[in-house]
Design a protein around this motif. Sequence first.
Motif, short mmCIF file in Angstrom:
data_model
loop_
_atom_site.label_atom_id
_atom_site.label_comp_id
_atom_site.label_asym_id
_atom_site.label_seq_id
_atom_site.Cartn_x
_atom_site.Cartn_y
_atom_site.Cartn_z
N THR A 85 0.85 -1.19 0.00
CA THR A 85 0.00 0.00 0.00
C THR A 85 0.89 1.24 0.00
OG1 THR A 85 -0.12 0.14 2.42
CG2 THR A 85 -1.82 -1.17 1.30
N CYS A 86 0.31 2.35 -0.41
CA CYS A 86 1.03 3.62 -0.34
C CYS A 86 0.03 4.75 -0.15
CB CYS A 86 1.86 3.87 -1.60
SG CYS A 86 2.90 5.36 -1.46
N TYR A 129 1.11 9.60 -9.99
CA TYR A 129 2.13 10.25 -9.17
C TYR A 129 3.08 9.22 -8.56
CZ TYR A 129 -0.36 14.79 -9.11
OH TYR A 129 -0.93 15.99 -9.44
N TYR A 130 2.50 8.18 -7.99
CA TYR A 130 3.31 7.15 -7.33
C TYR A 130 4.27 6.49 -8.31
CZ TYR A 130 4.54 2.55 -5.53
OH TYR A 130 5.24 1.43 -5.17
N ASN A 131 3.79 6.12 -9.50
CA ASN A 131 4.64 5.46 -10.48
C ASN A 131 5.83 6.33 -10.85
OD1 ASN A 131 3.10 3.11 -10.64
ND2 ASN A 131 1.85 3.87 -12.34
N ASN A 132 5.59 7.62 -11.02
CA ASN A 132 6.68 8.54 -11.38
C ASN A 132 7.60 8.80 -10.20
OD1 ASN A 132 7.84 10.79 -13.26
ND2 ASN A 132 7.45 11.81 -11.31
N ASP A 133 7.03 9.20 -9.08
CA ASP A 133 7.83 9.69 -7.96
C ASP A 133 8.60 8.57 -7.26
OD1 ASP A 133 6.47 11.92 -8.79
OD2 ASP A 133 5.37 12.24 -6.93
N SER A 134 8.01 7.39 -7.16
CA SER A 134 8.72 6.27 -6.54
C SER A 134 9.87 5.80 -7.43
CB SER A 134 7.77 5.10 -6.23
OG SER A 134 7.26 4.52 -7.41
#
Length: 238
Positions: A85-86, A129-134
């Motif tokens: 989870t995030c 956002y998560y895919n890019n930033d992580s």
Amino acid sequence: MSAKKTLKIIGGILVFLTLPSLLLFGFLYFKYDEDLPQGISGEQADVVAQKMLEALDYKAFEDTAVIEWTFKGRRHYKWNKEKHTCAVEWEDYKVVLDLRHHEKSKAFVHGFTLESELAKKYIAKALKYYNNDSFWLAAPYKVFDPGTERQKIDLPHDQTGLLVTYTSGGTTPGDSYLWLLDENYNPTAFKMWVSILPIDGLEASWNDWTTTETGAILPTFHKFLIFGIQNSYIKTSF
């Protein structure tokens, strides 16, 4: 004022605004654009990838259960790797992503639960956002992710590179990244062949690292052309 003169003024303004941008793009294109390199796949490439992971203490990253960080001062993340989870927070929004079953994700604004299509909209936005930033946080640890292809690349001055292509997953499958490695196989930068950039082979640094509470080694800053990409307030726990 006549229509002809008005159009002439508008045309002049457009040229004034667009010409510098076109000149800058042309300069960057001819300075940096390069073809995607071709190398050796299979065991040789996998050995290079393993050496890079060893240099970064991959086990410490794997043993880390939770990573928190803020991306470019705009979005805050609490990524629970064990639970898949995030929590993503930006402006007045919070989305708790279920990374295995996206339909189970939850979206909130000002603490109130969003429903239906509005929830789907912000869940999709948070996932992007998560895919890019992580990726800017943990990309080196993703070189053996499902759907990846690896090639060993021989570089000038007896340097070794690792080309990783993501054939599936993420937001933009098909993107490729060439890791530039030092003599100890530590990544110092990568070059990008990605769909969102009009110029191929642009380089971003990966040489500002911090060792976190769990021993995981994570980047704090990337230099990309004249821009800076910062990961701040990084915290990890078991």
